[in-house]
Design a protein around this motif. Sequence first.
Motif, PDB file in Angstrom:
ATOM      1  N   TRP A 113       0.837  -1.205   0.000  1.00  0.00           N
ATOM      2  CA  TRP A 113       0.000   0.000   0.000  1.00  0.00           C
ATOM      3  C   TRP A 113       0.868   1.250   0.000  1.00  0.00           C
ATOM      4  CZ3 TRP A 113      -4.438   1.686  -1.332  1.00  0.00           C
ATOM      5  CH2 TRP A 113      -4.881   2.916  -0.895  1.00  0.00           C
ATOM      6  N   GLU A 114       0.531   2.201  -0.887  1.00  0.00           N
ATOM      7  CA  GLU A 114       1.269   3.455  -0.988  1.00  0.00           C
ATOM      8  C   GLU A 114       0.365   4.596  -0.530  1.00  0.00           C
ATOM      9  OE1 GLU A 114       3.090   4.040  -4.832  1.00  0.00           O
ATOM     10  OE2 GLU A 114       3.302   1.878  -5.085  1.00  0.00           O
ATOM     11  N   PRO A 115       0.547   5.061   0.712  1.00  0.00           N
ATOM     12  CA  PRO A 115      -0.282   6.164   1.211  1.00  0.00           C
ATOM     13  C   PRO A 115      -0.186   7.380   0.298  1.00  0.00           C
ATOM     14  CG  PRO A 115       1.090   5.258   2.963  1.00  0.00           C
ATOM     15  CD  PRO A 115       1.541   4.632   1.683  1.00  0.00           C
ATOM     16  N   GLY A 116      -1.308   8.044   0.110  1.00  0.00           N
ATOM     17  CA  GLY A 116      -1.340   9.246  -0.698  1.00  0.00           C
ATOM     18  C   GLY A 116      -1.557   9.001  -2.177  1.00  0.00           C
ATOM     19  N   LYS A 117      -1.337   7.772  -2.634  1.00  0.00           N
ATOM     20  CA  LYS A 117      -1.537   7.478  -4.054  1.00  0.00           C
ATOM     21  C   LYS A 117      -3.019   7.428  -4.395  1.00  0.00           C
ATOM     22  CE  LYS A 117      -0.009   4.412  -7.716  1.00  0.00           C
ATOM     23  NZ  LYS A 117       0.731   3.208  -8.058  1.00  0.00           N
ATOM     24  N   ALA A 118      -3.807   6.861  -3.504  1.00  0.00           N
ATOM     25  CA  ALA A 118      -5.263   6.805  -3.648  1.00  0.00           C
ATOM     26  C   ALA A 118      -5.846   6.690  -2.250  1.00  0.00           C
ATOM     27  CB  ALA A 118      -5.681   5.591  -4.481  1.00  0.00           C
ATOM     28  N   GLN A 119      -7.148   6.913  -2.134  1.00  0.00           N
ATOM     29  CA  GLN A 119      -7.792   6.712  -0.844  1.00  0.00           C
ATOM     30  C   GLN A 119      -8.004   5.222  -0.639  1.00  0.00           C
ATOM     31  OE1 GLN A 119     -11.405   8.908  -0.474  1.00  0.00           O
ATOM     32  NE2 GLN A 119     -10.356  10.876  -0.366  1.00  0.00           N
TER      33      GLN A 119
END
Length: 191
Positions: free
Chosen positions: A64-70
């Motif tokens: 998971w990449e925070p900030g890439k999508a909700q």
Amino acid sequence: MDRPSDDELVAAVASGDEAACRALMDRHLTRMLALARRMLGNHADAEEVAQEVFLRVWTHAGRWEPGKAQFGTWLHRVATNLCLDRLRRRRGTEDIDAIPEPASGEPGPDRQLEQRELAARVEAALQGLPERQRAAIVLSHYQGLGNIEAADILGVTVEAVESLLSRARRQLRVALATERDELLRSREISA
């Protein structure tokens, strides 16, 4: 007391934190079940899809990449794709027992029964929509997502979502108008 964000919980899940995974489930399970039930038309399949969604959260949290999508948008995308996959597999292999019984059209003894009958007719009309149109309606009207989020989940443009919604609404109006006319005719015959 501040609640941890979804991104913080996903990071904790990536570290193997079962409590964080339970917190994400508590926060999102109801909406995932609702989406899947409306897409698939039955509760058992919806539960399986919701279970698979959270299994993917557990197994893919480290990516998971925070900030890439909700996170909520990603969950909706996973659930929608799992539902569309099931619908594609189901096509042509429909079990006769899985086909919903037609609504009786008889007025119920009270308003609650009438509301259940109306809900069944709307559900049947919804199940009659093509998969992508059904997904657009469920995401927009039942899940309360905007066209931008729905487009992201479906992997199409906002204009395509608007087109899907327009065609779906038109088809639902026709299906429900036909249903209403048949109901009125059956009431006239029985009167």
